[in-house]
Design an enzyme around this catalytic site. Structure first.
Site, PDB file in Angstrom:
ATOM      1  N   LYS A 199       0.834  -1.201   0.000  1.00 39.16           N
ATOM      2  CA  LYS A 199       0.000   0.000   0.000  1.00 39.16           C
ATOM      3  C   LYS A 199       0.871   1.253   0.000  1.00 39.16           C
ATOM      4  O   LYS A 199       1.915   1.306   0.658  1.00 39.16           O
ATOM      5  CB  LYS A 199      -0.900  -0.025   1.248  1.00 39.16           C
ATOM      6  CG  LYS A 199      -1.912   1.112   1.354  1.00 39.16           C
ATOM      7  CD  LYS A 199      -2.716   0.941   2.633  1.00 39.16           C
ATOM      8  CE  LYS A 199      -3.787   2.014   2.797  1.00 39.16           C
ATOM      9  NZ  LYS A 199      -4.536   1.825   4.065  1.00 39.16           N
TER      10      LYS A 199
ATOM     11  N   SER B 193      -9.219  -0.959   8.054  1.00 46.60           N
ATOM     12  CA  SER B 193      -8.805  -0.723   6.667  1.00 46.60           C
ATOM     13  C   SER B 193      -8.164  -1.904   5.957  1.00 46.60           C
ATOM     14  O   SER B 193      -7.988  -1.862   4.737  1.00 46.60           O
ATOM     15  CB  SER B 193      -7.845   0.467   6.605  1.00 46.60           C
ATOM     16  OG  SER B 193      -8.531   1.662   6.854  1.00 46.60           O
TER      17      SER B 193
ATOM     18  N   SER C 243      -9.301   1.444   3.908  1.00 41.52           N
ATOM     19  CA  SER C 243      -8.506   2.232   2.980  1.00 41.52           C
ATOM     20  C   SER C 243      -7.477   1.415   2.196  1.00 41.52           C
ATOM     21  O   SER C 243      -6.810   1.951   1.292  1.00 41.52           O
ATOM     22  CB  SER C 243      -7.768   3.339   3.745  1.00 41.52           C
ATOM     23  OG  SER C 243      -6.875   2.798   4.703  1.00 41.52           O
TER      24      SER C 243
END
Length: 470
Positions: free
Chosen positions: A82, A182, A158
């Site tokens: 990420k 997330s 997220s």
């Protein structure tokens, strides 16, 4: 990488194939890059792809396997990370127009450093909403990340880019962040396994402004892969003063422990959450299957009221702390919802923050007592199914804030407990659903073992999702 037409291999299966000479790391990497080329235009899971770098890593891994000297259990597995983690040689924009990409990127986060050391083939970086602030994945930098099973729907967030990449065959493994759900939210929405270990189990650097809420977590297509990955990610790093002591046992072995006979609490709704009937039914049927497999399961709510006010204050003040470091005039470039969080966070005092932190600790004590009676807690992962992409909350619904539709996730960031989302099937419109397993702090191995039992008694196969909008 596919085992047969339409069926995806797990990372564990891939390295077995490497050891047998049936597949090479270069072939697997080319397959992942090909999947990115074919699919990511619609899904938008990657904000950076580095094919030349990935193939160079794959060739080095292939040589190690040929010589019978792989670095470890996941050597040569295609993976991503990420875009919240520092990565030497690649910019870390965190989904923000306010981060200058034209600077020296020389530092690896602990997560990236461990992945390099273990010989994983790094394909690139995954999308994130700005600063990872919400439970969907879109930003002004990268646009909207979509669900591989239906590209009209959200992948969640997220860490939506990481979940979507793994689900769509664009790499076998990824790592996300989880400060309110997330990793687990997009894991459930995209039909992959997402694990939030005990706070401090995976070292973080730099420290997250969200403080005690913030965890790193692996995402994969099987629980076995998560266990193998955790043995790498949980290694110590001196840059995180809150990191836990080094491991004394291997997750890859502990995940196979016999958990039949454990006392398990099942809470269908915490006593206050409205759950989609199909998700409730999928969860209930999985719980019944686990009961038949030997878990001793009792219906029991943890007994806390919705801690949304506590979470909101800690979340907003963390966002404000971070955004206060941004340059003057940055507000015009920032996600409107994040600006609201910034302004709200600035209204709280130190005494307000300390009171919220005390409430967080009290919730942790309550859950510690709960786990004196129950080894683990099982819940639905999400109360709703994936909704229309490009929205922070489901359009036309009763919600105004993202945590109002994620009520099963953020309590366990407040308590810092390990929690995992495991796929359990699909709704009638073909969208994935997940089951959440929560354990007491420091019981990461137990949570993984129970998750593996779910995988064993109700197995799923990762088929390549068609991805068309329905």
């Amino acid at each position: 990488m596919t085992a047969s037409a339409g069926t995806l291999l797990t990372a564990s299966e891939l390295t077995v194939a490497y050891s047998q000479g049936a597949v090479s790391p270069v072939e697997a990497t080319k397959a992942a890059l090909d999947a990115i080329e074919r699919r990511d235009g619609d899904i938008n899971a990657y904000c950076l792809v580095d094919p030349d770098h990935a193939l160079a890593l794959a060739k080095a891994s292939e040589e190690r396997w040929r010589e019978g000297n792989p670095i470890g259990w996941l050597d040569g597995v295609p993976a991503s990370i990420k875009d919240m983690f520092l990565t030497a040689g690649w910019p870390t924009l965190r989904g923000s127009l306010c981060v200058d990409p034209d600077q020296r990127w020389e530092v690896d986060s602990p997560v990236m450093a461990r992945m390099r050391e273990a010989g994983l083939v790094m394909l690139g970086k995954n999308t994130t909403p700005e600063l990872g602030w919400k439970a969907t994945t879109d930003s002004r930098v990268t646009g909207i990340t979509r669900n591989p099973y239906d590209t009209s729907k959200t992948a969640g967030g997220s860490s939506g880019g990481s979940a979507a990449a793994v689900a769509a065959g664009m790499g076998e493994l990824s790592v996300g962040t989880d400060a309110g759900g997330s990793v687990r939210i997009p894991g459930s929405f995209c039909g992959v396994v997402g694990f939030k270990p005990t706070y401090g189990r995976i070292p973080l650097y730099p420290a997250s402004p969200f403080g005690a809420l913030a965890h790193a977590g692996p995402m994969a297509r099987s629980v076995d892969d998560i266990a193998l990955f955790m043995d790498i990610l949980a290694m110590r790093d001196h840059r995180d003063p809150t990191a836990l002591a080094p491991l004394t046992a291997s997750y890859r072995e502990a995940v196979h422990r016999d958990v039949r006979g454990l006392n398990v609490a099942y809470s269908a709704d915490f006593g206050y959450i409205d759950v989609d009937p199909e998700i409730a039914d999928l969860t209930s049927r999985t719980v019944h299957t686990l009961q038949e497999a030997g878990l001793v399961i009792e219906n029991a709510d943890p007994g806390f009221d919705d801690p949304a006010d506590t979470f909101e204050l800690l979340w907003y003040t963390g966002a404000a702390k971070w955004l206060n470091t941004f340059p003057e005039g940055a507000e015009e470039k920032i996600d409107r919802g994040l600006v609201t969080a910034w302004r709200e966070g600035l209204t709280y005092s130190a005494m307000d923050w300390l009171a919220a932190d005390q409430s967080r600790r009290e919730l942790g004590i309550l859950m510690g007592e709960f786990h004196n009676r129950y080894d683990v807690l099982i819940t639905p992962m999400m109360p709703i199914r994936p909704f229309e992409a490009g929205h922070d909350v489901p359009p036309g619904g009763p919600y105004t804030k993202w945590w109002e539709w994620t009520r099963f996730s953020y309590p366990f960031n407040l308590t810092q407990q390990p929690a995992i989302s495991v796929p359990i099937g699909f709704t009638s419109d073909g969208l994935p659903a997940g089951l959440q397993i929560v354990g007491p702090r420091h019981s990461d191995d137990l949570v993984l073992a129970v998750a593996r039992l779910v995988q064993e008694v109700q197995p799923w196969r990762m088929d390549i999702p068609a991805g068309e909008a329905r």
